[in-house]
Write a protein that holds these residues in place. Structure first.
Motif, PDB file in Angstrom:
ATOM      1  N   UNK A   1       0.817  -1.219   0.000  1.00  0.00           N
ATOM      2  CA  UNK A   1       0.000   0.000   0.000  1.00  0.00           C
ATOM      3  C   UNK A   1       0.850   1.268   0.000  1.00  0.00           C
ATOM      4  N   UNK A   2       2.029   1.180   0.673  1.00  0.00           N
ATOM      5  CA  UNK A   2       2.828   2.398   0.853  1.00  0.00           C
ATOM      6  C   UNK A   2       4.139   2.364   0.062  1.00  0.00           C
ATOM      7  N   UNK A   3       4.255   1.472  -0.881  1.00  0.00           N
ATOM      8  CA  UNK A   3       5.493   1.397  -1.661  1.00  0.00           C
ATOM      9  C   UNK A   3       5.746   2.696  -2.416  1.00  0.00           C
ATOM     10  N   UNK A   4       7.026   3.019  -2.561  1.00  0.00           N
ATOM     11  CA  UNK A   4       7.414   4.271  -3.215  1.00  0.00           C
ATOM     12  C   UNK A   4       6.946   4.289  -4.669  1.00  0.00           C
ATOM     13  N   UNK A   5       6.179   5.308  -5.032  1.00  0.00           N
ATOM     14  CA  UNK A   5       5.705   5.575  -6.400  1.00  0.00           C
ATOM     15  C   UNK A   5       4.628   4.609  -6.908  1.00  0.00           C
TER      16      UNK A   5
ATOM     17  N   UNK B   1       0.410   5.840  -1.494  1.00  0.00           N
ATOM     18  CA  UNK B   1       1.498   6.772  -1.821  1.00  0.00           C
ATOM     19  C   UNK B   1       1.144   7.613  -3.040  1.00  0.00           C
ATOM     20  N   UNK B   2       0.584   6.979  -4.068  1.00  0.00           N
ATOM     21  CA  UNK B   2       0.198   7.726  -5.267  1.00  0.00           C
ATOM     22  C   UNK B   2      -0.886   8.752  -4.942  1.00  0.00           C
ATOM     23  N   UNK B   3      -1.848   8.352  -4.110  1.00  0.00           N
ATOM     24  CA  UNK B   3      -2.917   9.274  -3.731  1.00  0.00           C
ATOM     25  C   UNK B   3      -2.366  10.487  -2.990  1.00  0.00           C
ATOM     26  N   UNK B   4      -1.474  10.227  -2.027  1.00  0.00           N
ATOM     27  CA  UNK B   4      -0.891  11.333  -1.253  1.00  0.00           C
ATOM     28  C   UNK B   4      -0.022  12.216  -2.137  1.00  0.00           C
ATOM     29  N   UNK B   5       0.715  11.612  -3.058  1.00  0.00           N
ATOM     30  CA  UNK B   5       1.550  12.408  -3.971  1.00  0.00           C
ATOM     31  C   UNK B   5       0.705  13.336  -4.831  1.00  0.00           C
TER      32      UNK B   5
ATOM     33  N   UNK C   1       6.568  14.090  -3.012  1.00  0.00           N
ATOM     34  CA  UNK C   1       6.940  12.687  -3.223  1.00  0.00           C
ATOM     35  C   UNK C   1       7.175  12.033  -1.862  1.00  0.00           C
ATOM     36  N   UNK C   2       6.174  11.292  -1.401  1.00  0.00           N
ATOM     37  CA  UNK C   2       6.248  10.654  -0.084  1.00  0.00           C
ATOM     38  C   UNK C   2       6.998   9.325  -0.180  1.00  0.00           C
ATOM     39  N   UNK C   3       7.765   9.072   0.859  1.00  0.00           N
ATOM     40  CA  UNK C   3       8.446   7.776   0.987  1.00  0.00           C
ATOM     41  C   UNK C   3       8.174   7.251   2.406  1.00  0.00           C
ATOM     42  N   UNK C   4       6.980   6.720   2.588  1.00  0.00           N
ATOM     43  CA  UNK C   4       6.529   6.328   3.927  1.00  0.00           C
ATOM     44  C   UNK C   4       7.418   5.263   4.558  1.00  0.00           C
ATOM     45  N   UNK C   5       7.889   4.329   3.759  1.00  0.00           N
ATOM     46  CA  UNK C   5       8.588   3.175   4.316  1.00  0.00           C
ATOM     47  C   UNK C   5      10.034   3.488   4.699  1.00  0.00           C
ATOM     48  N   UNK C   6      10.608   4.524   4.157  1.00  0.00           N
ATOM     49  CA  UNK C   6      12.005   4.842   4.456  1.00  0.00           C
ATOM     50  C   UNK C   6      12.163   6.097   5.305  1.00  0.00           C
TER      51      UNK C   6
END
Length: 330
Positions: A161-165, A170-174, A180-185
């Protein structure tokens, strides 16, 4: 003229008996211990498997904590390893990692207390207000399901769900915020993700105990409150919450003992090289030192410190509950 009717005589006899000082009752002779054990022999037989389980798997391994006071070497064993006293505890408390790990653990524990602990109570109260039984059972069943999923599956879903790009969230938040969110890192998003996972997995299961407590509330109390004009909010505040207050206190005491136990599997699966500064807690620290680096004595000292803090918290929470006239565990 004196009234000698049977009613008057009986009343006088009761009054005389009331004024008469009570005679001390003779103490009941208690049966010998052997007789009492034989009387409840099958109950003791049923107790045996539980006692054996705790003796073998819980208490016997405690002997292993002695290596926290030794420089343990596997080929020398418990008896041959040199005794070093509190050396590993001194190393722990003077280590620069100690306060970082303690802060990470306490922050996660604090977030659990603020968000995770009250969540089942709120959900149970909301479910208790649903009058349509089919809808209530459907919601209950759906929120129980995440409890049966392993942390591996929960972590895999989070990565999807939270993978980059490519993750949908993540796409919704971007697209919403133009960033450009990177939730996992990102270390700032590590704790919110952990709390969201815990809420999703454990809230539904945690409502079972509170729903059981709510089932024991006398319905006549609600009926009397409605006759007196109390609305739903007032009924919940003055009847429902006081009725489950003792259950909440017991659950709070039990939770206090696991305050530093943040869950190894969940933290380990969500940790990576970029968020390790905020992700490392006592559970993962013990694993990395004890298993991957072979520092058995030092990692045991860390685990023993965490266990002692947990015991102190349980006794402290129980003392506070007694202090405020609530039911404690002991």
């Amino acid at each position: 003229m004196a009234d000698n009717s049977p009613v008057t005589v009986a009343a006088g006899a009761r009054a005389a008996a009331k004024d008469k000082p009570d005679k001390p009752r003779p103490k009941r002779q208690q049966a010998p211990l052997r007789v009492r054990m034989l009387r409840h022999a099958w109950l003791y037989v049923l107790l045996v498997p539980g006692v054996v389980y705790f003796a073998i798997f819980k208490y016997a391994p405690m002997y292993g904590v002695t290596i926290a006071f030794q420089d343990y070497l596997p080929f020398l064993g418990f008896s041959g390893s040199p005794w070093v006293g509190l050396k590993h505890f001194e190393t722990l408390f003077t280590s620069p990692d100690f306060f970082r790990i303690l802060r990470n653990t306490l922050l996660l524990a604090l977030l659990n207390v603020i968000f995770v602990f009250p969540a089942p109570i709120v959900v149970a109260l909301l479910l208790n207000e649903i009058r349509l039984s089919i809808l209530k059972r459907a919601i209950q069943s759906s929120i129980y399901i995440p409890h049966f999923l392993s942390w591996t599956i929960v972590a895999a879903l989070t990565y999807l769900l939270f993978a980059l790009d490519v993750g949908p969230i993540t796409q919704l938040m971007n697209s919403l915020f133009g960033a450009r969110f990177n939730f996992l890192a990102d270390p700032d998003w590590f704790r919110p993700l952990i709390i969201l996972q815990t809420l999703w997995k454990s809230t539904g299961w945690g409502t079972i105990i509170y729903l059981a407590a709510l089932a024991g509330v006398n319905p006549n109390l609600y009926e009397a409150a409605r006759i007196d004009g109390a609305n739903r909010w007032q009924q919940m505040r003055h009847i429902t919450l006081p009725a489950i207050q003792s259950t909440i206190v017991i659950m709070a005491i039990l939770m206090s003992g696991n305050l530093l136990d943040t869950g190894f599997e969940q933290i380990y699966l969500m940790t990576n090289a970029l968020n390790r500064s905020v992700a490392e807690v006592f559970d993962t620290y013990v694993y990395f030192l004890g298993i991957t680096q072979g520092a058995y004595s030092y990692s045991t000292a860390v685990g023993l410190f965490k266990a002692v803090v947990g015991i102190i918290l349980i006794f402290g929470a129980n003392w506070l509950a007694r202090r405020f006239k609530q039911n404690g565990l002991f």
